[in-house]
Design an enzyme around this catalytic site. Structure first.
Site, PDB file in Angstrom:
ATOM      1  N   GLU A 200      60.525  62.835  39.228  1.00 19.14           N
ATOM      2  CA  GLU A 200      59.794  63.488  40.318  1.00 19.14           C
ATOM      3  C   GLU A 200      60.715  63.604  41.521  1.00 19.14           C
ATOM      4  O   GLU A 200      61.583  62.747  41.729  1.00 19.14           O
ATOM      5  CB  GLU A 200      58.576  62.633  40.752  1.00 19.14           C
ATOM      6  CG  GLU A 200      57.461  62.534  39.728  1.00 19.14           C
ATOM      7  CD  GLU A 200      56.449  63.694  39.831  1.00 19.14           C
ATOM      8  OE1 GLU A 200      56.674  64.607  40.634  1.00 19.14           O
ATOM      9  OE2 GLU A 200      55.471  63.642  39.085  1.00 19.14           O
ATOM     10  N   CYS A 201      60.472  64.605  42.343  1.00 17.61           N
ATOM     11  CA  CYS A 201      61.276  64.707  43.575  1.00 17.61           C
ATOM     12  C   CYS A 201      60.764  63.740  44.634  1.00 17.61           C
ATOM     13  O   CYS A 201      61.420  63.521  45.644  1.00 17.61           O
ATOM     14  CB  CYS A 201      61.287  66.131  44.099  1.00 17.61           C
ATOM     15  SG  CYS A 201      59.645  66.783  44.416  1.00 17.61           S
ATOM     16  N   GLY A 202      59.592  63.173  44.409  1.00 16.33           N
ATOM     17  CA  GLY A 202      59.050  62.190  45.352  1.00 16.33           C
ATOM     18  C   GLY A 202      57.845  62.716  46.111  1.00 16.33           C
ATOM     19  O   GLY A 202      57.135  61.952  46.761  1.00 16.33           O
TER      20      GLY A 202
END
Ligand code: SF4
Length: 236
Positions: A230-232
């Site tokens: 995930e990119c966050g």
């Protein structure tokens, strides 16, 4: 007139009520409730395109929502071209939100790209910080996540308080499957990224998006070879 904003402690009950609603009913509720204080970030994935189609069909009030794309400087040309096609088809404006530093400035400062060596820091600078700044002043935002995409996404409610960004998060497609999404795209002739037909079921930035082989998970091509999934933005 815009409805009174729901109290934070009422969000769980609202979410339960909307759990079996059709996604465009959830969007309709979001538009009626939050009006111009509603935002949506889209990377023009298949799910995001579905929501933009539904939103556009809800009429003028839905067009007041603040729609934007986090333009990291590393996106595929096809993604940016898809933005143009969607804007033209639906008469929507989708803002390009860019980080303070251009890619060139950042890479010059850091001695080169960091997406393969420090992807979390890269995502933070190119996505999370601009997202946080853009969401300021909004009461709610729409996300296109599905619960069955990743472990981080599995426990999202239709409506919930987003602690990370300090506003309400609405995920109308949380309970949909990939098959539901594609059935809607075909039935409604929704424009999608041509890269989906070229082995990229999930599309992010070019350096971090790879081909997926048949039988692999749909997000297996994102940050391939790294623990990162995930990119966050959607991690709690
Ligand atoms: S997806 Fe890759 S290139 Fe894009 S911001 Fe994150 S690490 Fe950087």
């Amino acid at each position: 007139m815009q409805a009174v904003l729901p109290a934070r402690e009422d969000l769980n009950a609202i979410s339960r009520e909307l759990e079996n609603a059709w996604p465009d009913e959830v969007l309709c509720w979001a538009v009626q409730t939050y009006g111009p204080t509603l935002a949506m970030a889209t990377a023009f994935g298949a799910e995001g395109c579905v929501l933009l189609d539904m939103l556009a069909k809800l009429g003028p009030k839905a067009h007041q929502a603040h729609l934007f794309n986090l333009d990291t400087g590393y996106q595929f040309a096809e993604t940016l071209q898809l933005r143009e096609r969607i804007q033209n088809k639906y008469g929507l404006h989708i803002e390009l939100v860019r980080p303070e530093e251009t890619v060139e400035q950042m890479e010059a400062r850091l001695g080169g790209p960091i997406y393969h060596t420090q992807p979390d820091a890269c995502c933070r600078m190119r996505k999370i910080v601009p997202l946080r700044q853009t969401l300021q002043g909004h009461a709610a935002w729409i996300s296109a996540i599905r619960r069955d995409q990743t472990r981080d996404r599995a426990n999202h409610s239709i409506v919930e308080w987003d602690e990370k960004f300090g506003l309400v998060k609405i995920s109308p497609l949380a309970s949909w499957t990939k098959e539901d999404v594609w059935a809607y795209i075909i039935a409604n002739d929704v424009p999608v990224n041509p890269l989906h037909q070229q082995g990229y079921p999930s599309i992010g930035c070019q350096p971090c998006t790879h081909h997926v082989q048949q039988g692999e998970d749909e997000r297996a091509g994102r940050w391939r070879g790294m623990a990162k999934t995930e990119c966050g933005i959607h991690s709690k």
